[in-house]
Design a protein around this motif. Sequence first.
Motif, short mmCIF file in Angstrom:
data_model
loop_
_atom_site.label_atom_id
_atom_site.label_comp_id
_atom_site.label_asym_id
_atom_site.label_seq_id
_atom_site.Cartn_x
_atom_site.Cartn_y
_atom_site.Cartn_z
N ALA A 95 0.70 -1.27 0.02
CA ALA A 95 -0.17 0.07 -0.18
C ALA A 95 0.23 1.22 -0.21
O ALA A 95 0.56 2.31 -0.75
N ALA A 96 2.28 1.30 0.52
CA ALA A 96 3.08 2.26 0.46
C ALA A 96 3.43 2.56 -1.29
O ALA A 96 4.33 3.76 -0.92
N GLY A 97 3.73 1.94 -1.72
CA GLY A 97 4.01 2.19 -2.82
C GLY A 97 5.05 1.69 -3.05
O GLY A 97 5.69 0.69 -2.26
N GLY A 98 5.83 1.76 -4.23
CA GLY A 98 6.72 1.87 -4.72
C GLY A 98 6.96 0.68 -5.27
O GLY A 98 5.98 1.14 -6.83
N THR A 99 7.29 -0.23 -5.80
CA THR A 99 7.29 -1.31 -7.19
C THR A 99 6.86 -2.63 -6.08
O THR A 99 7.14 -3.70 -5.38
N PRO A 100 5.30 -2.68 -6.48
CA PRO A 100 4.84 -3.90 -6.12
C PRO A 100 5.26 -4.92 -6.54
O PRO A 100 5.07 -6.15 -5.92
N GLU A 101 5.56 -5.58 -7.47
CA GLU A 101 5.95 -6.35 -8.55
C GLU A 101 7.41 -7.21 -7.90
O GLU A 101 7.87 -8.24 -7.41
N GLY A 102 7.73 -6.33 -7.78
CA GLY A 102 9.61 -6.28 -7.46
C GLY A 102 9.54 -6.97 -5.87
O GLY A 102 9.42 -8.06 -4.93
N LEU A 103 8.34 -6.33 -5.49
CA LEU A 103 8.07 -6.96 -3.87
C LEU A 103 7.56 -7.95 -3.66
O LEU A 103 7.62 -8.88 -2.74
N ARG A 104 6.51 -8.43 -4.48
CA ARG A 104 5.90 -9.96 -4.81
C ARG A 104 6.72 -10.71 -4.84
O ARG A 104 6.80 -12.61 -4.55
N GLU A 105 7.69 -10.65 -5.65
CA GLU A 105 8.56 -11.52 -6.49
C GLU A 105 9.60 -11.98 -5.55
O GLU A 105 10.37 -12.98 -5.25
N MET A 106 10.11 -10.69 -4.72
CA MET A 106 11.06 -10.99 -3.52
C MET A 106 10.14 -12.07 -2.06
O MET A 106 11.25 -13.15 -2.12
N GLU A 107 8.85 -12.10 -2.72
CA GLU A 107 8.19 -12.45 -1.22
C GLU A 107 7.81 -14.33 -1.82
O GLU A 107 8.61 -15.28 -0.80
N ARG A 108 7.95 -14.19 -3.54
CA ARG A 108 7.93 -15.57 -3.32
C ARG A 108 8.73 -16.70 -3.69
O ARG A 108 8.85 -17.52 -3.24
N SER A 109 10.24 -15.68 -3.78
CA SER A 109 11.21 -16.55 -3.78
C SER A 109 11.74 -16.89 -2.22
O SER A 109 12.15 -18.13 -1.96
N TRP A 110 11.39 -16.19 -1.01
CA TRP A 110 11.56 -16.27 -0.49
C TRP A 110 11.10 -17.63 0.78
O TRP A 110 11.08 -17.91 1.47
#
Length: 154
Positions: A95-110
Motif C-alpha cells: 500500500a505504501a507504493g514503490g515497486t509492488p511486482e518487485g515485492l511480490r517477486e521477493m516474497e515468492r522467492s522467500w
Amino acid sequence: MKPLAAAGLVALLAIPVHAGDASGFDPAAIDQCLEGAVTQGARADCADAGMEACLTYTRGKYTGDDPDFPMANCLDASHQAWEAQLTTLYEAALAAGGTPEGLREMERSWIAFRKALCASAGVGKEGGDLAHARCLRNETARQAALLMELGPQE
C-alpha cells in the motif's frame, strides 16, 4: 529504500493480529516485542515472543502422553501469528507504493527458500517435526523483521 516510519509502524502494530485462542498463545506478545524494538530503534529477535506463557498454559491444560505436544502446539500457534503479522506488514508495504511486482517477486522467492530450508530441518533426527515447526516460525519471524525495514522507494 527507507525504513517505515517508526510512528506509522507503532500504529500498525497496535492493531491486534488476531485474538488469543485455545492454544494459549497470545499474539499480543509479538506486537509488544516488535513495538519495543521500534521504540528502541533496533531490530529485536522476537521469534520466541509469547512462547513461555503458551508453554506454561499448555502444560497446565494438556493431559495426554505426548511429551512434544505442548511445544508443537505453541510453535504452530506462534507460526500462525507470525504469518498474520507478515501478511499485515506485506500489505502495508504494498500500500505504501514503490515497486509492488518487485515485492511480490521477493516474497515468492522467500517462500521457496523457506520451504527448501525448513524441509531439511531435523530430517532423520529425533524431534524432527519440532525442528521443522521451529524453522518455519523462526524464518517467518525473521522475514517479518526484514520487511519492517522496507519502505517505499523515494
